[in-house]
Design an enzyme around this catalytic site. Structure first.
Site, mmCIF file in Angstrom:
data_model
loop_
_atom_site.group_PDB
_atom_site.id
_atom_site.type_symbol
_atom_site.label_atom_id
_atom_site.label_comp_id
_atom_site.label_asym_id
_atom_site.label_seq_id
_atom_site.Cartn_x
_atom_site.Cartn_y
_atom_site.Cartn_z
ATOM 1 C CE1 TYR A 21 1.375 7.487 17.687
ATOM 2 C CE2 TYR A 21 -0.927 8.758 18.000
ATOM 3 C CZ TYR A 21 0.424 8.738 17.873
ATOM 4 O OH TYR A 21 0.965 9.850 17.138
ATOM 5 C CB SER B 288 -0.353 1.462 2.019
ATOM 6 O OG SER B 288 0.847 0.651 1.687
ATOM 7 N NE ARG C 276 -3.252 -6.274 -5.615
ATOM 8 C CZ ARG C 276 -3.704 -5.868 -4.547
ATOM 9 N NH1 ARG C 276 -3.556 -6.202 -3.485
ATOM 10 N NH2 ARG C 276 -4.409 -4.622 -4.756
ATOM 11 C CG ASP D 20 0.965 12.501 0.812
ATOM 12 O OD1 ASP D 20 0.578 11.477 1.531
ATOM 13 O OD2 ASP D 20 1.792 12.827 -0.093
ATOM 14 C CB THR E 246 -1.976 2.853 -5.973
ATOM 15 O OG1 THR E 246 -2.336 2.797 -4.277
ATOM 16 C CG2 THR E 246 -0.583 2.929 -6.209
ATOM 17 N N GLY E 247 -4.802 4.774 -5.627
ATOM 18 C CA GLY E 247 -6.562 4.638 -5.693
ATOM 19 C C GLY E 247 -7.125 5.509 -6.848
ATOM 20 C CG PHE F 184 -9.440 -4.183 -4.536
ATOM 21 C CD1 PHE F 184 -10.445 -4.207 -4.942
ATOM 22 C CD2 PHE F 184 -8.609 -4.969 -3.769
ATOM 23 C CE1 PHE F 184 -11.069 -5.727 -4.652
ATOM 24 C CE2 PHE F 184 -8.828 -6.445 -3.649
ATOM 25 C CZ PHE F 184 -10.164 -6.577 -4.168
ATOM 26 C CE1 TYR G 291 1.673 -2.664 1.728
ATOM 27 C CE2 TYR G 291 2.107 -5.230 1.654
ATOM 28 C CZ TYR G 291 1.231 -4.115 1.758
ATOM 29 O OH TYR G 291 -0.159 -4.457 1.872
ATOM 30 C CG ASP H 48 -6.994 7.484 -2.069
ATOM 31 O OD1 ASP H 48 -5.976 7.801 -2.811
ATOM 32 O OD2 ASP H 48 -7.487 6.227 -1.769
HETATM 33 N N1 UDP Z 1 2.496 -14.233 -9.984
HETATM 34 C C1 UDP Z 1 2.591 -14.757 -11.159
HETATM 35 N N2 UDP Z 1 2.347 -14.098 -12.170
HETATM 36 C C2 UDP Z 1 1.926 -13.020 -12.312
HETATM 37 C C3 UDP Z 1 1.656 -12.127 -11.088
HETATM 38 C C4 UDP Z 1 2.059 -12.948 -9.839
HETATM 39 O O1 UDP Z 1 3.079 -16.079 -11.092
HETATM 40 O O2 UDP Z 1 1.566 -12.455 -13.493
HETATM 41 C C5 UDP Z 1 2.764 -14.809 -8.570
HETATM 42 C C6 UDP Z 1 3.914 -14.101 -7.469
HETATM 43 O O3 UDP Z 1 5.122 -14.370 -8.085
HETATM 44 C C7 UDP Z 1 3.338 -14.739 -6.398
HETATM 45 C C8 UDP Z 1 1.946 -14.962 -6.436
HETATM 46 O O4 UDP Z 1 1.487 -14.972 -7.777
HETATM 47 O O5 UDP Z 1 3.882 -15.743 -6.138
HETATM 48 C C9 UDP Z 1 1.161 -13.684 -5.755
HETATM 49 O O6 UDP Z 1 1.433 -12.578 -6.319
HETATM 50 P P1 UDP Z 1 0.762 -11.230 -6.247
HETATM 51 O O7 UDP Z 1 1.585 -10.080 -6.858
HETATM 52 O O8 UDP Z 1 -0.487 -11.275 -6.582
HETATM 53 O O9 UDP Z 1 0.938 -10.874 -4.642
HETATM 54 P P2 UDP Z 1 1.655 -11.323 -3.368
HETATM 55 O O10 UDP Z 1 0.961 -12.559 -2.720
HETATM 56 O O11 UDP Z 1 3.118 -11.959 -4.009
HETATM 57 O O12 UDP Z 1 1.830 -10.047 -2.489
#
Ligand code: UDP
Length: 319
Positions: A162, A78, A189, A60, A39-40, A15, A148, A35
């Site tokens: 480095y 990543s 997300r 890779d 995930t890309g 993305f 992560y 890449d």
């Molecule tokens: N979240 C949610 N519902 C979803 C997906 C995520 O409530 O369907 C919440 C998640 O628990 C977090 C926030 O939204 O508190 C952001 O989550 P995301 O996975 O986007 O990224 P993060 O900021 O956690 O890396």
């Protein structure tokens, strides 16, 4: 005529990496993307297929690699969404460690500058709010997110090493939640999940009580920040993100407003170690780079709507 400079973008089919590649090409760079497509997606680079000065190499970077002479290395490879990095936990640790060594080795070999995409996850579930670059973080080193968080913290350490030992000219950006076109619909997300659910008329899945906060940055603002940092001389981490903070419940309501959806909001368990609050302090980016985001959440979601609609329609047609 001076020859065009050449940039390497690891993870350039992702993305953010693909939007960055667009910006670099737009500023006259030649770009080589490396890449492994874990995930890309090729689709993110489809529009560049016939672009002079653009190359794609499927590889890779956890194995040593050499894509020829480059002047700048942008290391973006990543998995980056919680769902992706928990599915690909070992690969995430490997690309953050081995992959970062190999990307830095390329920069060192060619005397290229090096720019690494780091993350607000370095701050973990932060006890300081908003988060300044000087905050060392509050990370669970053995929890599910550690694959992560610790990989990215380690990759910052390798980058600084480095710089100190090999004199590589480095930049570190700490990226806060970013959204926009080219996000994968199924990366888990919050923005793609809510958009997909709202457009399908399904229940929006708020985790926990929805009181946890995030601060969402539209992709064009984010990449503009990368370009400014890349041209600066700042060696220490810089937060690039939008400081407007929303609860996840407010984010769900905003998605309903923008999509005009009648979906209901439902509640599901909060994932372990989910940060309770997150907002960047961007004073450093403002002062050093003259950068600040321009696009608020409602506008950014409206700008993303066509992409999510179209991608969802394509996915449905394939079923
Ligand atoms: N979240 C949610 N519902 C979803 C997906 C995520 O409530 O369907 C919440 C998640 O628990 C977090 C926030 O939204 O508190 C952001 O989550 P995301 O996975 O986007 O990224 P993060 O900021 O956690 O890396």
């Amino acid at each position: 005529m001076t020859p065009q400079k050449r940039a390497l973008v690891t993870g350039g089919a992702g993305f953010l990496g693909s939007h960055l590649s667009d910006s670099l090409l737009g500023e006259g760079w030649r770009v080589v993307v490396v890449d492994n497509l874990l995930t890309g997606r090729r689709a993110n680079l489809e529009h560049l297929r016939n672009e002079a000065g653009f190359e794609f190499i499927e590889k890779d970077i956890c194995q040593p690699f050499d894509a020829g002479h480059v002047d700048y290395v942008f290391h973006f490879a990543s998995p980056a969404s919680p769902v992706d990095y928990m599915v690909h936990g070992i690969a995430t640790l490997q690309v953050g460690s081995l992959g970062t060594f190999h990307a830095l080795d390329v920069a060192h070999k060619y005397g290229a500058k090096f720019f690494i995409s780091s993350t607000s996850e370095c701050y973990g579930d932060p006890l300081e709010h908003p988060q300044k670059e000087t905050y060392w973080g509050h990370v669970n080193p053995i929890g599910p997110r550690s694959v992560y968080d610790e990989a990215k913290r380690f990759s910052e350490a390798v980058t600084m090493a480095y710089r100190r030992y090999h004199k590589v000219d480095t930049r570190i950006v700490r990226i806060f939640n970013t959204y926009g076109p080219r996000m994968q619909l199924n990366d888990g997300r919050v923005v793609p999940n809510f958009m997909k659910q709202a457009l399908r008329g399904e229940e929006l899945t708020v985790y926990g009580d929805g009181s946890q906060t995030r601060s969402f940055c539209y992709v064009s603002d984010e990449v503009n920040g990368f370009m400014r940092l890349a041209k600066s001389n700042e060696p220490l981490p810089v937060n690039i993100g939008n400081p407007n903070e929303f609860t996840i419940l407010e984010c769900a309501q905003m998605v309903l407003k923008v999509t005009g959806s009648k979906s209901r909001i439902g509640y599901q368990p909060l994932p372990q170690d989910d940060p309770k609050q997150r907002r960047p302090d961007i004073s450093k980016a403002r002062e050093l780079l003259g950068w600040e985001p321009k696009i608020d959440l409602e506008t950014g979601l409206r700008l993303s709507l066509d992409y999510f609609r179209k991608t969802l329609a394509e996915e449905t047609a394939l079923k």
